[in-house]
Design a protein around this motif. Structure first.
Motif, PDB file in Angstrom:
ATOM      1  N   UNK A 136     -32.263 -26.692  35.016  1.00  0.00           N
ATOM      2  CA  UNK A 136     -32.162 -27.036  33.602  1.00  0.00           C
ATOM      3  C   UNK A 136     -32.032 -28.557  33.519  1.00  0.00           C
ATOM      4  N   UNK A 137     -32.430 -29.103  32.393  1.00  0.00           N
ATOM      5  CA  UNK A 137     -32.388 -30.551  32.217  1.00  0.00           C
ATOM      6  C   UNK A 137     -30.969 -31.038  31.965  1.00  0.00           C
ATOM      7  N   UNK A 138     -30.654 -32.219  32.465  1.00  0.00           N
ATOM      8  CA  UNK A 138     -29.349 -32.853  32.266  1.00  0.00           C
ATOM      9  C   UNK A 138     -29.137 -33.169  30.792  1.00  0.00           C
ATOM     10  N   UNK A 139     -27.893 -32.971  30.328  1.00  0.00           N
ATOM     11  CA  UNK A 139     -27.509 -33.298  28.961  1.00  0.00           C
ATOM     12  C   UNK A 139     -26.117 -33.908  29.002  1.00  0.00           C
ATOM     13  N   UNK A 140     -26.018 -35.195  28.656  1.00  0.00           N
ATOM     14  CA  UNK A 140     -24.746 -35.919  28.754  1.00  0.00           C
ATOM     15  C   UNK A 140     -23.614 -35.239  27.971  1.00  0.00           C
ATOM     16  N   UNK A 141     -23.926 -34.713  26.792  1.00  0.00           N
ATOM     17  CA  UNK A 141     -22.888 -34.088  25.960  1.00  0.00           C
ATOM     18  C   UNK A 141     -22.351 -32.794  26.566  1.00  0.00           C
ATOM     19  N   UNK A 142     -23.028 -32.251  27.539  1.00  0.00           N
ATOM     20  CA  UNK A 142     -22.616 -30.983  28.155  1.00  0.00           C
ATOM     21  C   UNK A 142     -21.909 -31.173  29.495  1.00  0.00           C
ATOM     22  N   UNK A 143     -21.562 -32.415  29.834  1.00  0.00           N
ATOM     23  CA  UNK A 143     -20.876 -32.672  31.099  1.00  0.00           C
ATOM     24  C   UNK A 143     -19.492 -32.036  31.102  1.00  0.00           C
ATOM     25  N   UNK A 144     -19.121 -31.546  32.252  1.00  0.00           N
ATOM     26  CA  UNK A 144     -17.782 -31.031  32.468  1.00  0.00           C
ATOM     27  C   UNK A 144     -17.393 -31.336  33.904  1.00  0.00           C
ATOM     28  N   UNK A 145     -16.166 -31.038  34.230  1.00  0.00           N
ATOM     29  CA  UNK A 145     -15.754 -31.280  35.606  1.00  0.00           C
ATOM     30  C   UNK A 145     -14.335 -30.854  35.862  1.00  0.00           C
ATOM     31  N   UNK A 146     -13.959 -30.982  37.119  1.00  0.00           N
ATOM     32  CA  UNK A 146     -12.616 -30.673  37.583  1.00  0.00           C
ATOM     33  C   UNK A 146     -12.206 -31.798  38.532  1.00  0.00           C
TER      34      UNK A 146
END
Length: 181
Positions: A136-146
């Motif tokens: 899927x294409x990268x989307x900055x607004x959908x970034x998440x992390x731990x």
């Protein structure tokens, strides 16, 4: 190509068949049809990314959320990395578990990390070139992390903490318990 399961549900290691002779070597890096037959997972990728990093760089733990979630097929083209996936799917039997594997230019292994996982790697060699195939294409607004060193996950990054080099973004990722994924 051989596909090996890992202790994490839906994560796989891809091991190529390598053909060598006096000229060098040849191997098929990826075959969508074989991948789907052997895993039952979608093997269609739309974006390839490459990063180059120095010893001690740790990138992660990252993910894309919601409609922009990404499965990744990752490999190390130069050098050596310790690659880690964390199952962040609440309904999964392996939720909250992590698995790591050393990916090197020499072993030519690839690691399939499905949607809903956090992903990261640490560089063990002087430099490393790392490749990501994304479905899927990268989307900055959908970034998440731990947070990379979250004590609830207790990930062994195969580096002394004093050698770890992080981006500003990775220094402030939330803890696993905060569930921003």
């Amino acid at each position: 190509m051989k596909i090996r399961p890992t202790p994490l549900q839906d994560c796989y290691i891809l091991e190529p068949s390598i053909f060598t002779d006096e000229r060098g070597y040849f191997y098929e890096k990826f075959n969508e049809k074989k991948f789907e037959e052997l895993t039952g997972m979608n093997g269609h990728f739309v974006q390839d990314n490459i990063s180059k990093s120095s010893y001690g760089v740790l990138r992660g733990l990252h993910l894309q959320k919601g409609d922009h979630a990404q499965a990744k097929l990752v490999s190390c083209l130069e050098g050596s990395v310790w690659d880690v996936a964390v199952d962040l799917r609440p309904d999964s039997a392996t939720f909250g578990k992590w698995y790591g594997i050393e990916l090197t230019a020499e072993n030519k292994l690839q690691f399939y990390v499905p949607r809903g996982f956090g992903h990261g790697f640490s560089v063990l060699s002087e430099t490393a070139v790392f490749a990501y195939k994304c479905d899927n294409f990268y989307n900055k607004e959908s970034e998440g992390g731990v947070l990379w060193n979250d004590p609830d996950l207790a990930i062994d990054w195969k580096l002394p903490a004093s050698d770890v080099i992080l981006s500003d973004k990775d220094l402030i990722q939330p803890h696993f318990a905060e569930r921003n994924f």
